[in-house]
Scaffold this motif. Structure first.
Motif, PDB file in Angstrom:
ATOM      1  N   ARG A  70     -27.288 -31.844  17.040  1.00 17.73           N
ATOM      2  CA  ARG A  70     -26.907 -32.029  18.430  1.00 17.73           C
ATOM      3  C   ARG A  70     -27.317 -30.813  19.267  1.00 17.73           C
ATOM      4  NH1 ARG A  70     -26.654 -36.496  17.159  1.00 17.73           N
ATOM      5  NH2 ARG A  70     -24.827 -37.853  16.962  1.00 17.73           N
ATOM      6  N   GLU A  71     -27.594 -31.046  20.516  1.00 15.63           N
ATOM      7  CA  GLU A  71     -27.840 -29.957  21.455  1.00 15.63           C
ATOM      8  C   GLU A  71     -26.519 -29.678  22.172  1.00 15.63           C
ATOM      9  OE1 GLU A  71     -31.044 -30.590  24.105  1.00 15.63           O
ATOM     10  OE2 GLU A  71     -32.478 -31.108  22.527  1.00 15.63           O
ATOM     11  N   VAL A  72     -25.874 -28.589  21.811  1.00  9.97           N
ATOM     12  CA  VAL A  72     -24.560 -28.270  22.392  1.00  9.97           C
ATOM     13  C   VAL A  72     -24.516 -26.783  22.744  1.00  9.97           C
ATOM     14  CG1 VAL A  72     -23.338 -30.082  21.147  1.00  9.97           C
ATOM     15  CG2 VAL A  72     -23.539 -27.829  20.108  1.00  9.97           C
ATOM     16  N   SER A  73     -23.650 -26.450  23.693  1.00  8.85           N
ATOM     17  CA  SER A  73     -23.465 -25.061  24.097  1.00  8.85           C
ATOM     18  C   SER A  73     -22.551 -24.350  23.104  1.00  8.85           C
ATOM     19  CB  SER A  73     -22.834 -25.008  25.494  1.00  8.85           C
ATOM     20  OG  SER A  73     -21.507 -25.537  25.445  1.00  8.85           O
ATOM     21  N   ASP A  74     -22.432 -23.029  23.259  1.00  4.79           N
ATOM     22  CA  ASP A  74     -21.505 -22.265  22.407  1.00  4.79           C
ATOM     23  C   ASP A  74     -20.085 -22.784  22.547  1.00  4.79           C
ATOM     24  OD1 ASP A  74     -23.557 -20.667  21.542  1.00  4.79           O
ATOM     25  OD2 ASP A  74     -23.101 -18.991  22.870  1.00  4.79           O
ATOM     26  N   GLU A  75     -19.665 -23.044  23.778  1.00  3.46           N
ATOM     27  CA  GLU A  75     -18.296 -23.517  24.011  1.00  3.46           C
ATOM     28  C   GLU A  75     -18.076 -24.876  23.365  1.00  3.46           C
ATOM     29  OE1 GLU A  75     -15.326 -24.406  27.775  1.00  3.46           O
ATOM     30  OE2 GLU A  75     -17.442 -24.907  27.899  1.00  3.46           O
ATOM     31  N   GLU A  76     -19.022 -25.781  23.527  1.00  3.56           N
ATOM     32  CA  GLU A  76     -18.886 -27.113  22.929  1.00  3.56           C
ATOM     33  C   GLU A  76     -18.878 -27.029  21.409  1.00  3.56           C
ATOM     34  OE1 GLU A  76     -21.066 -29.676  26.490  1.00  3.56           O
ATOM     35  OE2 GLU A  76     -22.248 -28.693  24.931  1.00  3.56           O
ATOM     36  N   ALA A  77     -19.680 -26.126  20.858  1.00  2.00           N
ATOM     37  CA  ALA A  77     -19.694 -25.948  19.401  1.00  2.00           C
ATOM     38  C   ALA A  77     -18.342 -25.430  18.912  1.00  2.00           C
ATOM     39  CB  ALA A  77     -20.809 -24.989  19.005  1.00  2.00           C
ATOM     40  N   ASP A  78     -17.733 -24.496  19.663  1.00  2.00           N
ATOM     41  CA  ASP A  78     -16.405 -23.989  19.298  1.00  2.00           C
ATOM     42  C   ASP A  78     -15.385 -25.119  19.253  1.00  2.00           C
ATOM     43  OD1 ASP A  78     -17.329 -21.414  19.119  1.00  2.00           O
ATOM     44  OD2 ASP A  78     -16.611 -20.790  21.103  1.00  2.00           O
ATOM     45  N   VAL A  79     -15.408 -25.975  20.279  1.00  2.90           N
ATOM     46  CA  VAL A  79     -14.441 -27.066  20.353  1.00  2.90           C
ATOM     47  C   VAL A  79     -14.654 -28.063  19.224  1.00  2.90           C
ATOM     48  CG1 VAL A  79     -13.663 -29.032  21.734  1.00  2.90           C
ATOM     49  CG2 VAL A  79     -14.100 -26.841  22.833  1.00  2.90           C
ATOM     50  N   MET A  80     -15.897 -28.411  18.949  1.00  2.00           N
ATOM     51  CA  MET A  80     -16.179 -29.383  17.892  1.00  2.00           C
ATOM     52  C   MET A  80     -15.778 -28.835  16.526  1.00  2.00           C
ATOM     53  SD  MET A  80     -19.813 -30.733  19.440  1.00  2.00           S
ATOM     54  CE  MET A  80     -20.083 -32.130  18.370  1.00  2.00           C
ATOM     55  N   ALA A  81     -16.027 -27.546  16.295  1.00  2.00           N
ATOM     56  CA  ALA A  81     -15.610 -26.925  15.035  1.00  2.00           C
ATOM     57  C   ALA A  81     -14.089 -26.918  14.916  1.00  2.00           C
ATOM     58  CB  ALA A  81     -16.154 -25.502  14.941  1.00  2.00           C
ATOM     59  N   ALA A  82     -13.409 -26.620  16.032  1.00  2.00           N
ATOM     60  CA  ALA A  82     -11.939 -26.624  16.024  1.00  2.00           C
ATOM     61  C   ALA A  82     -11.395 -28.018  15.763  1.00  2.00           C
ATOM     62  CB  ALA A  82     -11.408 -26.086  17.351  1.00  2.00           C
ATOM     63  N   LEU A  83     -12.029 -29.025  16.356  1.00  2.00           N
ATOM     64  CA  LEU A  83     -11.584 -30.402  16.146  1.00  2.00           C
ATOM     65  C   LEU A  83     -11.696 -30.796  14.679  1.00  2.00           C
ATOM     66  CD1 LEU A  83     -13.181 -32.114  19.269  1.00  2.00           C
ATOM     67  CD2 LEU A  83     -10.746 -31.995  18.742  1.00  2.00           C
ATOM     68  N   GLU A  84     -12.826 -30.449  14.055  1.00  2.00           N
ATOM     69  CA  GLU A  84     -12.954 -30.807  12.642  1.00  2.00           C
ATOM     70  C   GLU A  84     -11.935 -30.050  11.797  1.00  2.00           C
ATOM     71  OE1 GLU A  84     -16.213 -31.255   9.091  1.00  2.00           O
ATOM     72  OE2 GLU A  84     -15.643 -29.314   9.878  1.00  2.00           O
ATOM     73  N   ASN A  85     -11.677 -28.795  12.149  1.00  2.00           N
ATOM     74  CA  ASN A  85     -10.726 -27.992  11.390  1.00  2.00           C
ATOM     75  C   ASN A  85      -9.340 -28.631  11.401  1.00  2.00           C
ATOM     76  OD1 ASN A  85     -10.345 -25.689   9.773  1.00  2.00           O
ATOM     77  ND2 ASN A  85      -9.429 -24.569  11.458  1.00  2.00           N
ATOM     78  N   LEU A  86      -8.982 -29.275  12.495  1.00  2.00           N
ATOM     79  CA  LEU A  86      -7.670 -29.922  12.596  1.00  2.00           C
ATOM     80  C   LEU A  86      -7.541 -31.144  11.696  1.00  2.00           C
ATOM     81  CD1 LEU A  86      -6.810 -29.804  16.408  1.00  2.00           C
ATOM     82  CD2 LEU A  86      -5.629 -28.634  14.549  1.00  2.00           C
ATOM     83  N   GLN A  87      -8.646 -31.651  11.173  1.00  2.00           N
ATOM     84  CA  GLN A  87      -8.581 -32.833  10.315  1.00  2.00           C
ATOM     85  C   GLN A  87      -8.263 -32.505   8.868  1.00  2.00           C
ATOM     86  OE1 GLN A  87      -8.828 -35.375  12.460  1.00  2.00           O
ATOM     87  NE2 GLN A  87      -9.297 -33.676  13.834  1.00  2.00           N
ATOM     88  N   ARG A  88      -8.252 -31.209   8.531  1.00  2.00           N
ATOM     89  CA  ARG A  88      -8.058 -30.819   7.130  1.00  2.00           C
ATOM     90  C   ARG A  88      -6.678 -31.202   6.635  1.00  2.00           C
ATOM     91  NH1 ARG A  88      -8.740 -24.716   7.679  1.00  2.00           N
ATOM     92  NH2 ARG A  88      -7.419 -24.822   5.832  1.00  2.00           N
ATOM     93  N   GLU A  89      -6.618 -31.639   5.367  1.00  2.00           N
ATOM     94  CA  GLU A  89      -5.338 -31.944   4.732  1.00  2.00           C
ATOM     95  C   GLU A  89      -4.579 -30.656   4.396  1.00  2.00           C
ATOM     96  OE1 GLU A  89      -4.024 -34.828   4.439  1.00  2.00           O
ATOM     97  OE2 GLU A  89      -5.736 -36.032   5.068  1.00  2.00           O
TER      98      GLU A  89
END
Length: 298
Positions: free
Chosen positions: A103-122
């Motif tokens: 994906r073509e994303v900015s630093d801020e968008e990458a931070d948010v997407m990484a944080a979102l995936e992190n919240l899915q962890r069991e």
């Protein structure tokens, strides 16, 4: 009337990703060489359980990587946004490439997407949850991450209708409780001593024992107990017991030791010091001589 159900993690993830206004619809995943993937310095997840990673690697050997990782192009390589655990398992399994969405994303968008995936962890711990949530809320409210907690507390004291509505909306999509309970019960972990936060991020200390150690206000005692906790694997109750001040028994020997403090002696005049020496001689003779027979009661 059917009971309302709590949003599934995947639904919350998809809902929040939708707010990034990115083109997240396919193209299909492409195979990307592992040696071209590098981990972001600001990746939110820092600790990976070795046994769990080995188990995933075995699954990857048998079935491959079932869910593509998320990357963005950086120079001639790719930067990992989400899926570090899958990348690590693929390397352990001996794979040379993994399926990936680029994906073509900015630093801020990458931070948010990484944080979102992190919240899915069991195995998400409270510190990781708080830090990931703050990243997401900061983006939604267009403020810095370090401004979120003061903003939440300010809204609890004097709510602004528009801000409250935005907070309600993002926490509803997250499906992890309300922003009020988050501010009241969860962000307190950030007040732990820095050394405790570092140990939690490194996966060396779980929340319950870190919380017990955070209650030890004396920095020297806390440092000592941290070392003991790590070395002796102390539990929460053992930490609490070790931090509890020991009860001092008032005995004649203790009182003599306190009275013979060097600073106390220095304040005495010559005559008083001679008297102390005389009394110490009598005390020494009394304690080193033969025991006296006890008095018989009449």
């Amino acid at each position: 009337m059917p009971k309302a159900t709590k949003p599934r993690r995947a639904d919350a993830f998809g809902s929040l990703l939708g707010t990034t206004k990115l083109d997240l619809a396919p193209p299909s995943p492409s195979a990307v060489p592992l040696d071209q993937i590098r981990v972001r310095a600001r990746q939110p997840r820092r600790h990976f359980d070795e046994a769990s990673l080995a188990s995933l690697a075995q699954s990857v050997r048998e079935q491959g990587v079932l869910q593509p990782v998320l990357l963005r192009r950086v120079d001639q390589d790719y930067e990992l946004i989400a899926g570090e655990r899958r990348v690590r398992a693929a390397r352990l399994a001996g794979l040379s490439e993994v399926p990936a969405l680029v994906r073509e994303v900015s630093d801020e968008e990458a931070d948010v997407m990484a944080a979102l995936e992190n919240l899915q962890r069991e195995d998400l711990n409270p510190l990781d949850e708080v830090e990931a949530t703050l990243t997401i809320v900061a983006r939604e409210l267009r403020v810095r991450v370090d401004e979120v907690v003061p903003l939440l507390h300010a809204q609890r004291r004097a709510p602004d209708e528009e801000t409250v509505a935005r907070l309600d909306a993002v926490f509803a999509r997250l499906g992890r409780g309300t922003w009020r309970s988050f501010a009241a019960n969860k962000v307190g972990v950030l007040r732990f001593a820095p050394e405790l936060l570092d140990l939690m991020r490194a996966g060396r200390l779980e929340y319950t024992r870190a919380a017990a150690l955070s209650r030890v206000k004396d920095a020297h005692l806390r440092a000592e107990l941290i070392q003991r906790t790590l070395g002796e694997n102390l539990g929460v109750r053992e930490i609490a017991a070790a931090a509890r001040p020991s009860r001092v028994v008032d005995t004649p020997l203790r009182r003599v030791r306190e009275l013979l403090d060097e600073r106390q002696m220095a304040r005495l005049g010559e005559r008083d010091r001679k008297r102390v020496q005389q009394l110490l001689g009598e005390l020494e003779g009394l304690l080193s001589g033969p025991p006296r027979p006890g008095r018989r009661r009449s």
